[in-house]
Design a protein around this motif. Structure first.
Motif, short mmCIF file in Angstrom:
data_model
loop_
_atom_site.label_atom_id
_atom_site.label_comp_id
_atom_site.label_asym_id
_atom_site.label_seq_id
_atom_site.Cartn_x
_atom_site.Cartn_y
_atom_site.Cartn_z
N ILE A 172 -28.17 28.40 24.89
CA ILE A 172 -27.76 29.38 25.89
C ILE A 172 -27.30 30.68 25.24
O ILE A 172 -26.69 31.53 25.89
CB ILE A 172 -26.64 28.82 26.79
CG1 ILE A 172 -25.40 28.45 25.97
CG2 ILE A 172 -27.14 27.64 27.60
CD1 ILE A 172 -24.20 28.09 26.81
N ASP A 273 -26.30 20.04 21.95
CA ASP A 273 -26.13 20.38 23.36
C ASP A 273 -27.19 19.65 24.17
O ASP A 273 -28.21 19.21 23.65
CB ASP A 273 -26.17 21.89 23.62
CG ASP A 273 -27.35 22.58 22.96
OD1 ASP A 273 -28.45 22.00 22.98
OD2 ASP A 273 -27.18 23.68 22.44
N TRP A 275 -28.91 19.36 28.38
CA TRP A 275 -29.04 19.76 29.78
C TRP A 275 -29.35 18.52 30.60
O TRP A 275 -30.18 17.69 30.20
CB TRP A 275 -30.18 20.77 29.95
CG TRP A 275 -29.90 22.14 29.44
CD1 TRP A 275 -29.56 23.24 30.17
CD2 TRP A 275 -29.98 22.58 28.08
NE1 TRP A 275 -29.41 24.34 29.36
CE2 TRP A 275 -29.65 23.96 28.07
CE3 TRP A 275 -30.27 21.96 26.87
CZ2 TRP A 275 -29.63 24.71 26.90
CZ3 TRP A 275 -30.23 22.69 25.71
CH2 TRP A 275 -29.92 24.05 25.74
N TYR A 284 -24.71 21.23 31.80
CA TYR A 284 -24.96 21.54 30.40
C TYR A 284 -23.73 21.17 29.60
O TYR A 284 -22.59 21.42 30.03
CB TYR A 284 -25.27 23.03 30.26
CG TYR A 284 -25.25 23.56 28.85
CD1 TYR A 284 -26.38 23.44 28.04
CD2 TYR A 284 -24.13 24.18 28.33
CE1 TYR A 284 -26.38 23.93 26.74
CE2 TYR A 284 -24.13 24.68 27.03
CZ TYR A 284 -25.25 24.55 26.24
OH TYR A 284 -25.25 25.02 24.97
N GLU A 286 -22.07 21.08 25.44
CA GLU A 286 -22.26 21.52 24.06
C GLU A 286 -21.01 21.20 23.25
O GLU A 286 -19.88 21.36 23.72
CB GLU A 286 -22.54 23.02 23.98
CG GLU A 286 -22.74 23.53 22.56
CD GLU A 286 -23.01 25.03 22.51
OE1 GLU A 286 -22.17 25.77 21.95
OE2 GLU A 286 -24.04 25.46 23.06
#
Length: 466
Positions: A172, A273, A275, A284, A286
């Motif tokens: 991201i 990470d 999703w 999401y 991380e």
């Protein structure tokens, strides 16, 4: 003149010979934030079209064995701050204009050989105090210029070697991003890309580019090196976790500055990470851990991010509500040689929301967001952020990791920010956006002697891709 040639060399430096051909099976990617990742094979949108903007995306060469794609983006904007960075430094209360033009040429000589070049023209007009360093102005620069060589490996695997000046964008954008403010961020070096099925692994070793505001005056920043032992991405269709990343990154920087002091920084980052999506629920996650050496002491830092969103299918316009939480470590004491401040490395240019304010170092953030898509072209996004310092022994940092305010008091609450974005997409390759934000100072900023007031922000932006 040499820099101009870097852009046009791909159009003329076609002197190789091979029997491999460019595959026509892949689907076009469409316009992407990083044009180097676009792919425009022959398709119904390019065959026999009279429209100039469609024809330039696929121009066959060598009897159809390869093609040249040309394109770019034009972005015009206006920004108006009241109390930029809460009044720190030179202020501009009348607003200013921002202009950016990116032009690229992509030569796909065949399946194995590719050349890509991109030039950038970024200007700020009417800003009191002139352009902000690095992010506002780069009158003319070669933003990307690389050669790429592809090879078939074992078991339907593929290798690509990319050499030259290029951009890095992963996840991201919280650690590596092209910094999509008015001036893009790029690096120079090599990247090896391994692809097998739904798995992709990148390994890279590069030096940062130092952006300068004039004509073709960007230089290698030899004091900032970055490498990735591996950034692995796996996409998983029809799975609860539909995408997973795992990564290792190291940086080597001279004269890095933190609240603890200034010194040489050698830092490694490991993390992952993921999703996930199930029905109307998505999200999401991380986690990152950092270790290494700063000056004469060790580095131990970390960051955790969790985002959850839900789409209300039974409500008019089907709005999406999301809750995002992030915690990143700060330095716990000035009296030892340990550094616990998290370093975001090369993140997005504006980290939280739409206005230039705080970054992710030494920060606890809660972000609530409501997105309302009125139709396929018009959408409204409303956001609220609350910021606290993770450690009261550390200061507040900008998005790029530079120290903004020191640990001068014991207050933890930094600010509350409210923002909105109204976006309109009249055609697929054009967007019109309006932004507004208000950042109210918390006790930490209220006790800073050089903050003059709460920050207010208004902006408008038009972007056209071709």
């Amino acid at each position: 003149m040499k820099a101009i040639l870097w852009f046009f060399i791909p159009l003329f430096a076609i002197s190789f010979s091979t029997n491999a051909q460019v595959s026509q099976d892949s689907l076009p990617t469409g316009h992407l934030p990083d044009a180097a990742e676009e792919y425009w094979p022959e398709s119904k949108d390019t065959i026999g079209k009279q429209d100039f903007l469609q024809r330039i995306k696929h121009n066959p060469i060598r009897d159809g064995k390869g093609f040249i794609s040309v394109g770019g983006t034009l972005r015009e904007g206006y920004e108006n701050y009241k109390n930029y960075l809460w009044g720190l430094g030179t202020q501009d209360n009348n607003g200013y204009s921002l202009h950016r033009l990116l032009l690229h040429a992509d030569v796909r000589w065949n399946h194995s050989i590719r050349f890509f070049s991109e030039i950038e023209n970024s200007l700020v007009i009417g800003r009191n105090g002139g352009p902000r360093p690095v992010v506002d102005e780069n009158k003319l620069a070669v933003n990307q210029a690389f050669a790429e060589f592809a090879f078939d490996a074992f078991n339907n695997s593929h290798l690509k070697l990319r050499l030259g000046k290029q951009e890095l964008t992963y996840g991201i954008g919280s650690l590596l991003d092209l910094r999509d403010v008015n001036v893009r961020f790029s690096l120079a070096g090599g990247k090896l890309i391994f692809e097998h099925g739904n798995t992709k692994i990148d390994a890279f070793l590069m030096e940062a580019i130092q952006n300068n505001p004039s004509y073709f005056d960007d230089r290698l920043n030899k004091s900032q090196k970055i490498g990735g032992g591996a950034w692995m991405t796996q996409t998983r269709a029809n799975k609860f976790f539909n995408k997973i990343d795992a990564f290792y990154i190291f940086i080597d920087r001279d004269a890095a500055q933190f609240n603890q002091g200034t010194g040489h920084e050698y830092r490694s980052t490991v993390g992952a990470d993921a999703w996930f999506q199930t029905g109307n629920l998505g999200g999401y996650s991380e986690g990152s851990f950092q270790f290494g050496h700063f000056s004469n002491g060790p580095i131990l830092a970390w960051k955790i991010v969790q985002s959850i969103s839900y789409k209300f299918q039974d409500i008019k316009f089907k709005p999406v509500f999301s809750l995002n939480c992030a915690i990143s470590s700060g330095d716990q004491s000035l009296d030892d040689n340990k550094l616990q401040t998290f370093n975001p490395i090369y993140p997005r240019g504006v980290y939280y929301g739409y206005m230039d304010n705080v970054g992710s170092s030494n920060m606890i953030v809660v972000h609530e967001k409501l997105e309302i898509p009125f139709n396929t072209r018009l959408a409204l996004a409303l956001g609220y952020y609350k910021f606290w310092r993770e450690s009261i022994s550390d200061g507040v940092y900008l998005a790029n990791g530079l120290l903004l305010f020191p640990s001068s008091n014991s207050a933890r609450h930094v600010s509350d920010m409210y923002d909105l974005k109204l976006s309109y997409t009249p055609v697929t390759n054009m967007s019109i956006s309006l932004f507004a934000a208000y950042d109210k100072r918390g006790q930490y900023l209220l006790q800073q002697p050089n903050t003059l007031g709460d920050s207010r922000y208004l902006a408008a932006r038009v972007e056209f891709a071709f």
